[in-house]
Design a protein around this motif. Structure first.
Motif, PDB file in Angstrom:
ATOM      1  N   GLU A   1       0.965  -1.227   0.040  1.00  0.00           N
ATOM      2  CA  GLU A   1      -0.124  -0.195   0.024  1.00  0.00           C
ATOM      3  C   GLU A   1       0.997   1.367   0.144  1.00  0.00           C
ATOM      4  O   GLU A   1       0.555   2.110  -0.669  1.00  0.00           O
ATOM      5  CB  GLU A   1      -1.015   0.006   1.295  1.00  0.00           C
ATOM      6  N   THR A   2       1.975   1.132   0.733  1.00  0.00           N
ATOM      7  CA  THR A   2       2.854   2.222   0.860  1.00  0.00           C
ATOM      8  C   THR A   2       3.367   2.431  -0.358  1.00  0.00           C
ATOM      9  O   THR A   2       3.544   3.866  -0.812  1.00  0.00           O
ATOM     10  CB  THR A   2       3.813   2.109   2.100  1.00  0.00           C
ATOM     11  N   SER A   3       4.145   1.551  -1.045  1.00  0.00           N
ATOM     12  CA  SER A   3       4.729   1.412  -2.298  1.00  0.00           C
ATOM     13  C   SER A   3       3.802   1.939  -3.345  1.00  0.00           C
ATOM     14  O   SER A   3       4.163   2.759  -4.181  1.00  0.00           O
ATOM     15  CB  SER A   3       5.327   0.072  -2.803  1.00  0.00           C
ATOM     16  N   ALA A   4       2.400   1.692  -3.458  1.00  0.00           N
ATOM     17  CA  ALA A   4       1.245   2.030  -4.337  1.00  0.00           C
ATOM     18  C   ALA A   4       1.164   3.531  -4.117  1.00  0.00           C
ATOM     19  O   ALA A   4       1.243   4.303  -5.195  1.00  0.00           O
ATOM     20  CB  ALA A   4       0.445   1.243  -4.134  1.00  0.00           C
ATOM     21  N   LEU A   5       1.406   4.252  -2.922  1.00  0.00           N
ATOM     22  CA  LEU A   5       1.120   5.521  -2.531  1.00  0.00           C
ATOM     23  C   LEU A   5       2.149   6.511  -3.235  1.00  0.00           C
ATOM     24  O   LEU A   5       2.151   7.479  -3.652  1.00  0.00           O
ATOM     25  CB  LEU A   5       0.809   5.835  -1.073  1.00  0.00           C
ATOM     26  N   LEU A   6       3.464   5.993  -2.910  1.00  0.00           N
ATOM     27  CA  LEU A   6       4.632   6.513  -3.447  1.00  0.00           C
ATOM     28  C   LEU A   6       4.905   6.432  -4.781  1.00  0.00           C
ATOM     29  O   LEU A   6       5.272   7.646  -5.445  1.00  0.00           O
ATOM     30  CB  LEU A   6       6.087   5.845  -2.833  1.00  0.00           C
ATOM     31  N   LEU A   7       4.211   5.441  -5.470  1.00  0.00           N
ATOM     32  CA  LEU A   7       4.259   5.436  -6.952  1.00  0.00           C
ATOM     33  C   LEU A   7       3.431   6.650  -7.482  1.00  0.00           C
ATOM     34  O   LEU A   7       4.126   7.387  -8.587  1.00  0.00           O
ATOM     35  CB  LEU A   7       3.834   4.029  -7.612  1.00  0.00           C
ATOM     36  N   GLN A   8       2.270   6.559  -7.131  1.00  0.00           N
ATOM     37  CA  GLN A   8       1.260   7.626  -7.434  1.00  0.00           C
ATOM     38  C   GLN A   8       1.683   8.988  -7.192  1.00  0.00           C
ATOM     39  O   GLN A   8       1.731  10.030  -7.976  1.00  0.00           O
ATOM     40  CB  GLN A   8      -0.166   7.576  -6.821  1.00  0.00           C
ATOM     41  N   LYS A   9       2.559   9.208  -5.958  1.00  0.00           N
ATOM     42  CA  LYS A   9       3.019  10.420  -5.774  1.00  0.00           C
ATOM     43  C   LYS A   9       4.222  10.995  -6.725  1.00  0.00           C
ATOM     44  O   LYS A   9       4.034  12.079  -7.089  1.00  0.00           O
ATOM     45  CB  LYS A   9       3.846  10.585  -4.158  1.00  0.00           C
ATOM     46  N   GLY A  10       5.152   9.925  -6.985  1.00  0.00           N
ATOM     47  CA  GLY A  10       5.955  10.099  -8.136  1.00  0.00           C
ATOM     48  C   GLY A  10       5.595  10.544  -9.412  1.00  0.00           C
ATOM     49  O   GLY A  10       5.984  11.497 -10.149  1.00  0.00           O
ATOM     50  N   ILE A  11       4.579   9.961  -9.777  1.00  0.00           N
ATOM     51  CA  ILE A  11       3.715   9.886 -11.278  1.00  0.00           C
ATOM     52  C   ILE A  11       3.295  11.555 -11.359  1.00  0.00           C
ATOM     53  O   ILE A  11       3.379  12.196 -12.190  1.00  0.00           O
ATOM     54  CB  ILE A  11       2.622   9.053 -11.434  1.00  0.00           C
ATOM     55  N   GLN A  12       2.503  11.735 -10.136  1.00  0.00           N
ATOM     56  CA  GLN A  12       1.918  13.311  -9.960  1.00  0.00           C
ATOM     57  C   GLN A  12       2.926  14.323  -9.946  1.00  0.00           C
ATOM     58  O   GLN A  12       2.921  15.525 -10.855  1.00  0.00           O
ATOM     59  CB  GLN A  12       1.080  13.620  -8.663  1.00  0.00           C
ATOM     60  N   ALA A  13       4.284  14.062  -9.392  1.00  0.00           N
ATOM     61  CA  ALA A  13       5.029  15.105  -9.265  1.00  0.00           C
ATOM     62  C   ALA A  13       5.902  14.842 -10.603  1.00  0.00           C
ATOM     63  O   ALA A  13       6.264  16.237 -11.141  1.00  0.00           O
ATOM     64  CB  ALA A  13       6.252  14.436  -8.187  1.00  0.00           C
ATOM     65  N   LEU A  14       5.921  13.918 -11.358  1.00  0.00           N
ATOM     66  CA  LEU A  14       6.660  14.067 -12.655  1.00  0.00           C
ATOM     67  C   LEU A  14       5.615  14.810 -13.792  1.00  0.00           C
ATOM     68  O   LEU A  14       6.181  15.634 -14.683  1.00  0.00           O
ATOM     69  CB  LEU A  14       6.793  12.626 -13.427  1.00  0.00           C
ATOM     70  N   LYS A  15       4.568  14.712 -13.602  1.00  0.00           N
ATOM     71  CA  LYS A  15       3.439  15.410 -14.408  1.00  0.00           C
ATOM     72  C   LYS A  15       3.620  17.070 -14.035  1.00  0.00           C
ATOM     73  O   LYS A  15       3.658  17.986 -15.034  1.00  0.00           O
ATOM     74  CB  LYS A  15       1.965  15.124 -14.161  1.00  0.00           C
ATOM     75  N   GLN A  16       3.824  17.360 -12.715  1.00  0.00           N
ATOM     76  CA  GLN A  16       3.744  18.919 -12.383  1.00  0.00           C
ATOM     77  C   GLN A  16       5.167  19.357 -12.986  1.00  0.00           C
ATOM     78  O   GLN A  16       4.998  20.435 -13.369  1.00  0.00           O
ATOM     79  CB  GLN A  16       3.838  18.579 -10.882  1.00  0.00           C
ATOM     80  N   VAL A  17       6.105  18.659 -12.523  1.00  0.00           N
ATOM     81  CA  VAL A  17       7.418  19.275 -12.885  1.00  0.00           C
ATOM     82  C   VAL A  17       7.732  19.288 -14.519  1.00  0.00           C
ATOM     83  O   VAL A  17       8.222  20.141 -14.987  1.00  0.00           O
ATOM     84  CB  VAL A  17       8.561  18.444 -12.320  1.00  0.00           C
ATOM     85  N   THR A  18       6.807  18.399 -15.274  1.00  0.00           N
ATOM     86  CA  THR A  18       7.189  18.700 -16.546  1.00  0.00           C
ATOM     87  C   THR A  18       6.360  19.826 -17.090  1.00  0.00           C
ATOM     88  O   THR A  18       6.843  20.281 -18.195  1.00  0.00           O
ATOM     89  CB  THR A  18       6.563  17.099 -17.258  1.00  0.00           C
ATOM     90  N   LYS A  19       5.416  20.003 -16.546  1.00  0.00           N
ATOM     91  CA  LYS A  19       4.533  21.016 -17.105  1.00  0.00           C
ATOM     92  C   LYS A  19       5.155  22.619 -16.684  1.00  0.00           C
ATOM     93  O   LYS A  19       5.033  23.367 -17.506  1.00  0.00           O
ATOM     94  CB  LYS A  19       3.000  21.100 -16.636  1.00  0.00           C
ATOM     95  N   ARG A  20       5.780  22.390 -15.410  1.00  0.00           N
ATOM     96  CA  ARG A  20       6.366  23.747 -15.201  1.00  0.00           C
ATOM     97  C   ARG A  20       7.555  24.034 -16.010  1.00  0.00           C
ATOM     98  O   ARG A  20       8.004  25.012 -16.253  1.00  0.00           O
ATOM     99  CB  ARG A  20       6.941  23.370 -13.627  1.00  0.00           C
ATOM    100  N   TYR A  21       8.489  22.741 -16.229  1.00  0.00           N
ATOM    101  CA  TYR A  21       9.490  22.806 -17.158  1.00  0.00           C
ATOM    102  C   TYR A  21       8.967  23.500 -18.799  1.00  0.00           C
ATOM    103  O   TYR A  21       9.744  24.516 -19.214  1.00  0.00           O
ATOM    104  CB  TYR A  21      10.223  21.480 -17.465  1.00  0.00           C
ATOM    105  N   ALA A  22       8.156  23.123 -19.138  1.00  0.00           N
ATOM    106  CA  ALA A  22       7.474  23.408 -20.446  1.00  0.00           C
ATOM    107  C   ALA A  22       7.236  25.089 -20.290  1.00  0.00           C
ATOM    108  O   ALA A  22       7.571  25.883 -21.245  1.00  0.00           O
ATOM    109  CB  ALA A  22       6.219  22.930 -20.852  1.00  0.00           C
ATOM    110  N   ARG A  23       6.726  25.573 -19.113  1.00  0.00           N
ATOM    111  CA  ARG A  23       6.493  26.972 -19.036  1.00  0.00           C
ATOM    112  C   ARG A  23       7.661  27.721 -18.961  1.00  0.00           C
ATOM    113  O   ARG A  23       7.753  28.856 -19.431  1.00  0.00           O
ATOM    114  CB  ARG A  23       5.551  27.137 -17.814  1.00  0.00           C
TER     115      ARG A  23
END
Length: 402
Positions: free
Chosen positions: A247-269
């Motif tokens: 369960e913890t691993s799954a939460l950390l995975l989702q956290k990583g995915i969301q962080a990757l999406k956010q930082v990618t959008k920030r980088y494009a800006r």
């Protein structure tokens, strides 16, 4: 993309696409090399472009980005090479900039103030990377960084942002999209990367190159390939995988995915901001024309992107005026990029008029401003009540406590 490995996370061009035309500067640096810089990139790319290589074969070099800082290093004379002098020093090679970055930021800025007060005044005291770079330039050349920059700017064709344009007959094609469309497209790209095997790629890379560093607490996400978008975002997931509950691993995975999406959008800006500020608003005559190509609707790729791009390039090859008009953006000649502003509310030093204007509109500043106004209102109410003798009044000079 210069590093070997992490082909998915760095969105490298596929082998099939590479066969369509010759590609350069991809997958040739060892991942454990942590001191590869934009100077190294320029020093390898310029000879490839030169009249002894691509030009000599009657071909046109197409620089694809990405990272506009690296593109700028090819177009203009803006970099300072200190490695040749440093290499003459006997003993094992070391990266002086990395060594300097280990120092406290206050000490770093103090040292720079002593040898190059002009550069120290330009840079934010907490910007360790830039302060360290300026110190490195002085130590390895014996000349203040600011003086070298002045020399570049004073060359024929130079300007406030650096030296002259190195390839006068060039143009920039800027693919841009509506922000909402771009954000959605970037989120889908992350999903596609996951489907293509991103996690397997990261696990394998972590096991081969980073696991030992993490165990010895010497991992570094500020240099080399490890600063690539996507690696540090999954750090918690990678180091805890197998050592925590599913369960913890799954939460950390989702956290990583969301962080990757956010930082990618920030980088494009940030990259679009770079095009506007460093290309479109670049002062001086030696600036290549920038042609905007709208890519919001992929169904109109042929009409909106491919056809006009080919017409522009063909016009340049034939030496005639392209049918399309370049993007023009006025810049404020009175704008001071080096002005210092102290925000007492946020306890921050802001350098640059535009940065200061952006800060005063930021959520954090407005939050502190709202908080202070509430305190002032409460203090004022307290002082009013005090007039009736129930509470203390404000200070004799009428000032209110902060």
């Amino acid at each position: 993309q210069v590093y070997k490995g992490l082909d998915i996370i760095t969105n490298k061009v596929s082998l099939q696409e590479q066969r369509l035309c010759r590609h350069h500067m991809i997958s040739f640096v060892d991942p454990l090399v942590s001191n590869y810089t934009v100077v190294d990139f320029r020093d390898k790319a310029v000879p490839l472009i030169s009249f002894h290589n691509i030009f000599a074969r009657d071909k046109i070099p197409i620089v694809v980005g990405g990272t506009n800082y690296y593109i700028e290093s090819l177009l203009w004379k803006v970099l300072i090479n200190t490695k040749e002098k440093a290499s003459t020093v006997p003993g094992p090679a070391s990266d002086r900039k990395v060594e300097l970055e280990q120092l406290d930021s206050v000490e770093l800025h103090r040292r720079l103030s002593q040898v190059d007060p002009e550069m120290a005044a330009r840079l934010h005291p907490h910007d360790k990377r830039k302060v360290a770079r300026s110190l490195q330039v002085f130590e390895e050349t014996g000349i203040p960084h600011s003086e070298i920059l002045h020399q570049q700017q004073e060359e024929e064709g130079g300007g406030p942002l650096g030296g002259p344009l190195k390839y006068p007959h060039s143009c920039i094609l800027w693919l841009h999209a509506d922000q909402a469309v771009l954000d959605e497209r970037l989120e889908k790209r992350v999903d596609d990367m996951l489907a293509a095997g991103l996690l397997e790629e990261l696990r394998d890379f972590h096991r081969r190159y980073n696991q030992e560093k993490v165990a010895e607490n010497r991992q570094d996400y500020q240099h080399g390939i490890f600063q690539s978008i996507g690696f540090k975002e999954f750090h918690e997931y990678l180091v805890s995988e197998g050592n925590c509950s599913p369960e913890t691993s799954a939460l950390l995975l989702q956290k990583g995915i969301q962080a990757l999406k956010q930082v990618t959008k920030r980088y494009a800006r940030r990259q679009n901001k770079w095009v506007r500020n460093r290309f479109l608003k670049r002062p001086g005559p030696n600036v290549p024309p920038v042609y905007g190509l709208e890519v919001s609707d992929l169904l109109r790729w042929e009409e909106d992107v491919l056809k006009p791009a080919l017409e522009i390039v063909e016009s340049f090859i034939q030496g005639r005026e392209p049918p399309a008009e370049p993007v023009r953006m006025e810049h404020d000649v009175k704008e001071n990029k080096r002005s210092h502003h102290v925000c007492e509310l946020c306890d921050r030093l802001i350098i640059g008029d535009r940065e200061w204007a952006a800060h005063t509109r930021s959520k954090s500043h407005l939050h502190h401003l709202k908080k202070r106004r509430k305190l002032e209102a409460a203090s004022h109410a307290s002082g009013t009540v005090g007039d009736s003798g129930d509470t203390e009044t404000s200070d004799e000079d009428g000032s209110l406590p902060l």
